[in-house]
Design a protein around this motif. Structure first.
Motif, PDB file in Angstrom:
ATOM      1  N   LEU A  23      -2.736   5.856   4.889  1.00 13.54           N
ATOM      2  CA  LEU A  23      -2.714   5.226   3.572  1.00 13.54           C
ATOM      3  C   LEU A  23      -4.097   5.201   2.915  1.00 13.54           C
ATOM      4  O   LEU A  23      -4.271   4.633   1.846  1.00 13.54           O
ATOM      5  N   GLY A  24      -5.079   5.827   3.560  1.00 12.78           N
ATOM      6  CA  GLY A  24      -6.425   5.879   2.997  1.00 12.78           C
ATOM      7  C   GLY A  24      -7.155   4.554   3.060  1.00 12.78           C
ATOM      8  O   GLY A  24      -8.006   4.265   2.224  1.00 12.78           O
ATOM      9  N   ARG A  25      -6.833   3.733   4.038  1.00 13.51           N
ATOM     10  CA  ARG A  25      -7.463   2.423   4.176  1.00 13.51           C
ATOM     11  C   ARG A  25      -8.197   2.265   5.499  1.00 13.51           C
ATOM     12  O   ARG A  25      -8.253   1.187   6.072  1.00 13.51           O
TER      13      ARG A  25
ATOM     14  N   ARG B 284       2.446   1.646  -3.416  1.00 16.60           N
ATOM     15  CA  ARG B 284       1.419   2.051  -4.379  1.00 16.60           C
ATOM     16  C   ARG B 284       1.078   3.531  -4.216  1.00 16.60           C
ATOM     17  O   ARG B 284       0.733   4.208  -5.180  1.00 16.60           O
ATOM     18  N   ALA B 285       1.174   4.027  -2.980  1.00 19.49           N
ATOM     19  CA  ALA B 285       0.917   5.446  -2.718  1.00 19.49           C
ATOM     20  C   ALA B 285       2.149   6.306  -3.012  1.00 19.49           C
ATOM     21  O   ALA B 285       2.121   7.514  -2.803  1.00 19.49           O
ATOM     22  N   ASP B 286       3.219   5.660  -3.491  1.00 12.17           N
ATOM     23  CA  ASP B 286       4.467   6.337  -3.841  1.00 12.17           C
ATOM     24  C   ASP B 286       5.065   7.083  -2.643  1.00 12.17           C
ATOM     25  O   ASP B 286       5.466   8.243  -2.748  1.00 12.17           O
TER      26      ASP B 286
ATOM     27  N   LEU C 153       0.831  -1.205   0.000  1.00 10.04           N
ATOM     28  CA  LEU C 153       0.000   0.000   0.000  1.00 10.04           C
ATOM     29  C   LEU C 153       0.866   1.256   0.000  1.00 10.04           C
ATOM     30  O   LEU C 153       0.589   2.223  -0.706  1.00 10.04           O
ATOM     31  N   ARG C 154       1.916   1.237   0.809  1.00  5.39           N
ATOM     32  CA  ARG C 154       2.815   2.384   0.882  1.00  5.39           C
ATOM     33  C   ARG C 154       3.476   2.639  -0.461  1.00  5.39           C
ATOM     34  O   ARG C 154       3.523   3.775  -0.944  1.00  5.39           O
TER      35      ARG C 154
END
Length: 106
Positions: free
Chosen positions: A64-66, A24-26, A21-22
């Motif tokens: 992370l918006g999760r 993917r979030a760059d 996730l990290r």
């Protein structure tokens, strides 16, 4: 539901997902730590499966918006008032001790 994994296996898998996730979030680990308000060590520990506190996990998921993951971990559970009464520990009344030499009707 899969219950065959050990706690360490679950921690490792969750850590891998957090790392994915990290990435993917760059974000690098330092940026995520700053955004989540946690230490860099905490981020590294979670991602490596070593664990951290529940509050750290929550902060990282939110950063992370999760946050929706949290709802799936703690779905609402209803309990009836009767179940609550049955689950309440029975408290015994403390016996009152009278000072020595005092009669019962004093």
């Amino acid at each position: 539901m899969e219950n065959t994994k050990t706690v360490d296996e679950w921690a490792f898998e969750l850590g891998e997902q957090m790392r994915a996730l990290r990435l993917r979030a760059d974000l690098d680990q330092i940026s995520l730590a700053e955004r989540a308000g946690v230490s860099l060590t905490a981020v590294k520990n979670i991602e490596s499966g070593k664990g951290a506190t529940l509050k750290t996990l929550i902060r990282m998921l939110r950063a992370l918006g999760r946050a929706e993951w949290l709802s799936s971990l703690a779905p609402p559970v209803s309990i009836s008032p009767l179940q609550m009464l049955k689950a309440r520990p029975v408290r015994q009344r403390a016996s009152r001790k009278r000072p020595p030499g005092k009669p019962d009707n004093a």
